[in-house]
Design a protein around this motif. Structure first.
Motif, PDB file in Angstrom:
ATOM      1  N   SER A   1      47.736  45.480  38.605  1.00 29.48           N
ATOM      2  CA  SER A   1      46.637  46.159  37.915  1.00 29.48           C
ATOM      3  C   SER A   1      45.322  45.783  38.585  1.00 29.48           C
ATOM      4  O   SER A   1      45.281  44.869  39.410  1.00 29.48           O
ATOM      5  N   ILE A   2      44.255  46.483  38.241  1.00 29.09           N
ATOM      6  CA  ILE A   2      42.931  46.171  38.807  1.00 29.09           C
ATOM      7  C   ILE A   2      42.200  45.281  37.799  1.00 29.09           C
ATOM      8  O   ILE A   2      41.858  45.728  36.694  1.00 29.09           O
ATOM      9  N   ILE A   3      42.000  44.005  38.150  1.00 30.87           N
ATOM     10  CA  ILE A   3      41.317  43.070  37.248  1.00 30.87           C
ATOM     11  C   ILE A   3      39.818  43.104  37.531  1.00 30.87           C
ATOM     12  O   ILE A   3      39.378  42.861  38.656  1.00 30.87           O
ATOM     13  N   GLU A   4      39.060  43.430  36.479  1.00 27.98           N
ATOM     14  CA  GLU A   4      37.600  43.510  36.585  1.00 27.98           C
ATOM     15  C   GLU A   4      36.978  42.129  36.404  1.00 27.98           C
ATOM     16  O   GLU A   4      36.044  41.767  37.098  1.00 27.98           O
TER      17      GLU A   4
ATOM     18  N   LEU B   1      44.082  45.646  47.616  1.00 28.74           N
ATOM     19  CA  LEU B   1      42.788  46.256  47.310  1.00 28.74           C
ATOM     20  C   LEU B   1      41.784  45.133  47.065  1.00 28.74           C
ATOM     21  O   LEU B   1      42.174  43.974  46.851  1.00 28.74           O
ATOM     22  N   PRO B   2      40.467  45.422  47.071  1.00 26.41           N
ATOM     23  CA  PRO B   2      39.473  44.360  46.892  1.00 26.41           C
ATOM     24  C   PRO B   2      39.696  43.501  45.640  1.00 26.41           C
ATOM     25  O   PRO B   2      39.399  42.308  45.638  1.00 26.41           O
ATOM     26  N   SER B   3      40.273  44.076  44.581  1.00 26.17           N
ATOM     27  CA  SER B   3      40.512  43.322  43.344  1.00 26.17           C
ATOM     28  C   SER B   3      41.689  42.354  43.473  1.00 26.17           C
ATOM     29  O   SER B   3      41.921  41.519  42.605  1.00 26.17           O
ATOM     30  N   GLY B   4      42.477  42.486  44.553  1.00 27.39           N
ATOM     31  CA  GLY B   4      43.653  41.641  44.741  1.00 27.39           C
ATOM     32  C   GLY B   4      44.952  42.353  44.406  1.00 27.39           C
ATOM     33  O   GLY B   4      46.037  41.809  44.589  1.00 27.39           O
ATOM     34  N   MET B   5      44.844  43.592  43.926  1.00 30.28           N
ATOM     35  CA  MET B   5      46.045  44.355  43.563  1.00 30.28           C
ATOM     36  C   MET B   5      46.830  44.774  44.805  1.00 30.28           C
ATOM     37  O   MET B   5      46.236  45.196  45.802  1.00 30.28           O
ATOM     38  N   ASN B   6      48.153  44.664  44.764  1.00 33.04           N
ATOM     39  CA  ASN B   6      49.010  45.073  45.886  1.00 33.04           C
ATOM     40  C   ASN B   6      49.349  46.556  45.792  1.00 33.04           C
ATOM     41  O   ASN B   6      49.712  47.037  44.717  1.00 33.04           O
TER      42      ASN B   6
ATOM     43  N   GLY C   1      51.672  32.042  33.219  1.00 32.86           N
ATOM     44  CA  GLY C   1      51.221  32.196  34.614  1.00 32.86           C
ATOM     45  C   GLY C   1      51.914  33.330  35.359  1.00 32.86           C
ATOM     46  O   GLY C   1      51.304  34.035  36.162  1.00 32.86           O
ATOM     47  N   LYS C   2      53.207  33.517  35.077  1.00 35.70           N
ATOM     48  CA  LYS C   2      53.972  34.573  35.760  1.00 35.70           C
ATOM     49  C   LYS C   2      53.411  35.948  35.422  1.00 35.70           C
ATOM     50  O   LYS C   2      53.278  36.823  36.279  1.00 35.70           O
ATOM     51  N   LEU C   3      53.066  36.115  34.145  1.00 36.55           N
ATOM     52  CA  LEU C   3      52.510  37.389  33.674  1.00 36.55           C
ATOM     53  C   LEU C   3      51.125  37.619  34.271  1.00 36.55           C
ATOM     54  O   LEU C   3      50.778  38.736  34.661  1.00 36.55           O
ATOM     55  N   LEU C   4      50.356  36.536  34.365  1.00 40.16           N
ATOM     56  CA  LEU C   4      49.016  36.626  34.967  1.00 40.16           C
ATOM     57  C   LEU C   4      49.119  37.091  36.415  1.00 40.16           C
ATOM     58  O   LEU C   4      48.389  37.973  36.866  1.00 40.16           O
ATOM     59  N   GLN C   5      50.074  36.509  37.129  1.00 36.43           N
ATOM     60  CA  GLN C   5      50.303  36.880  38.538  1.00 36.43           C
ATOM     61  C   GLN C   5      50.694  38.363  38.654  1.00 36.43           C
ATOM     62  O   GLN C   5      50.232  39.080  39.545  1.00 36.43           O
ATOM     63  N   GLN C   6      51.537  38.814  37.718  1.00 37.78           N
ATOM     64  CA  GLN C   6      51.973  40.216  37.708  1.00 37.78           C
ATOM     65  C   GLN C   6      50.786  41.149  37.482  1.00 37.78           C
ATOM     66  O   GLN C   6      50.658  42.181  38.143  1.00 37.78           O
ATOM     67  N   LEU C   7      49.903  40.753  36.570  1.00 34.65           N
ATOM     68  CA  LEU C   7      48.710  41.568  36.288  1.00 34.65           C
ATOM     69  C   LEU C   7      47.787  41.613  37.507  1.00 34.65           C
ATOM     70  O   LEU C   7      47.197  42.650  37.810  1.00 34.65           O
ATOM     71  N   GLU C   8      47.697  40.497  38.229  1.00 37.89           N
ATOM     72  CA  GLU C   8      46.844  40.450  39.425  1.00 37.89           C
ATOM     73  C   GLU C   8      47.370  41.376  40.517  1.00 37.89           C
ATOM     74  O   GLU C   8      46.598  41.985  41.256  1.00 37.89           O
TER      75      GLU C   8
END
Length: 410
Positions: free
Chosen positions: A378-381, A238-243, A368-375
């Motif tokens: 989830s949809i990061i604003e 998606l545009p936010s980078g979410m898979n 960093g691993k958790l950050l990648q998982q959130l990206e």
């Protein structure tokens, strides 16, 4: 060379003129898809369908005369025929006679590509033909191929019913194994927290075109009914980078044979297991309201009617007049326009955010691993790194009920 076809249809008082006309137009399209040329359509108004011959004796004679005159190869009835009707009509006409269900099954037999798809079609055909075998021996023995004869093959159909019942049992066992494998895949996807989106809609609404545009793939695209039979799943961003995972599904149709719905249960499970549905509608079709109703009714039968859904009115480049949306939320688009496809992805994100929980989190650089998982999940604003505090500050939206929710509880 295409086979010459005559269509016969009975209109009963309970049917509206519009529904009757649209089902005839659909049968005409189905005949063309199967490789037939419709030379004539015979209709009859009756309070009830004739139990022995579907149509009355006068109309039988009319059809017979046309068969001789136009050298017709095949007669197709608009309704499902009983074994007795099928036998009597085949004898009266002296040419192959099939019904709407058999025609749809035949198209499915042409279109099945995967092992599972072929098994499902064979199961539906055998279950349909089993009660209709008696008295068809001579008709079957002189089949020379053609519409309505694809799939199991003559020799299988001419053997005794016990053999067919054994084959049905065998196919069901094999499909059960496939269904279990699918269940495992779906379970794994759920555990991974990946969002699943299914594209549903009436046959020939443009689902494969949209799927290809979203995933940059090349699944079969044809201006024909049932161009896609086996479900395909691909990952997109998606545009936010979410898979997310997107699945292209088999097209729906009014008056779909029950044996077919039953046989394709495991394929349609993909729809049931989705977290979000894109209901694609051919906005240029004269019967778009009825087509939408059919899809919604079938989703209800699949117990998939409570899944959040966006209705997308497609083919706006072909519209003769404006479309009044029946369902909300909705959007208009042409699946061939890249900007429309991008707009669809942004609309999807907006709808998901409205359903999901907002979060605001602070993460250390070693997370960093958790950050990648959130990206990915989830949809990061917004995401920024604070030099002073040496932390990442994130705002976004997260789906309820996934493993990541534990972060919100901490």
């Amino acid at each position: 060379m295409n086979e010459k076809v005559i269509i016969i249809a009975v209109k009963q008082p309970k049917q509206t003129n519009h529904h009757f006309e649209s089902s005839l137009a659909e049968l005409n399209s189905l005949s063309n898809t199967a490789g037939g040329d419709v030379v004539q359509i015979f209709t009859q108004n009756r309070n009830n369908i004739h139990p022995g011959t579907y149509i009355g004796s006068g109309k039988l004679e009319e059809v017979n005369a046309s068969i001789q005159e136009d050298q017709v190869d095949l007669v197709i009835a608009n309704d499902e025929l009983s074994p007795i009707q099928l036998r009597n009509m085949s004898q009266a006409f002296g040419v192959r006679t099939i019904d709407r269900s058999q025609l749809i099954l035949d198209i499915f037999a042409q279109r099945a590509r995967t092992k599972e798809g072929k098994l499902q079609v064979e199961l539906a055909q055998l279950e349909y033909l089993l009660p209709r075998l008696r008295g068809q021996g001579t008709a079957l023995s002189r089949l020379g191929g053609g519409i309505g004869t694809r799939g199991p093959g003559e020799t299988k159909l001419e053997t005794d019913q016990r053999h067919i019942r054994r084959r049905i049992h065998d196919i069901k066992q094999r499909l059960q194994t496939v269904a279990k494998q699918r269940k495992q895949y779906r379970k794994r996807r759920k555990t991974n927290g990946v969002l699943q989106i299914a594209i549903v809609g009436y046959t020939n609404a443009g689902k494969s075109t949209l799927f290809n545009q979203l995933t940059n793939s090349t699944s079969l695209e044809e201006d024909q009914l049932f161009a896609t039979l086996d479900p395909l799943t691909r990952q997109i961003q998606l545009p936010s980078g979410m898979n997310v995972l997107v699945t292209d599904t088999v097209g729906f149709l009014q008056d779909l044979p029950t044996s077919l719905i039953a046989a394709f249960k495991s394929t349609l499970e993909e729809v049931k297991e989705a977290n979000f549905l894109i209901h694609l509608v051919d906005g240029s079709h004269p019967d778009l309201n009825q087509q939408q109703d059919t899809v919604l009714r079938l989703l209800q039968e699949l117990h998939a009617d409570t899944i959040p859904m966006l209705t997308v009115y497609n083919k706006k480049d072909k519209w003769v007049q404006g479309v009044i949306p029946m369902n909300h939320p909705y959007m208009f688009m042409s699946a061939y326009q890249r900007e429309d496809v991008q707009q669809l992805l942004h609309k999807l994100e907006a709808l998901l955010k409205a359903e999901w929980s907002f979060y605001s989190l602070t993460l250390r650089p070693d997370q960093g691993k958790l950050l990648q998982q959130l990206e990915h999940e989830s949809i990061i604003e917004s995401k920024m790194f604070s030099e002073d505090e040496q932390v990442y500050k994130l705002n976004g939206y997260m789906r309820k009920g996934i493993a990541l929710n534990r972060l919100l509880e901490e």
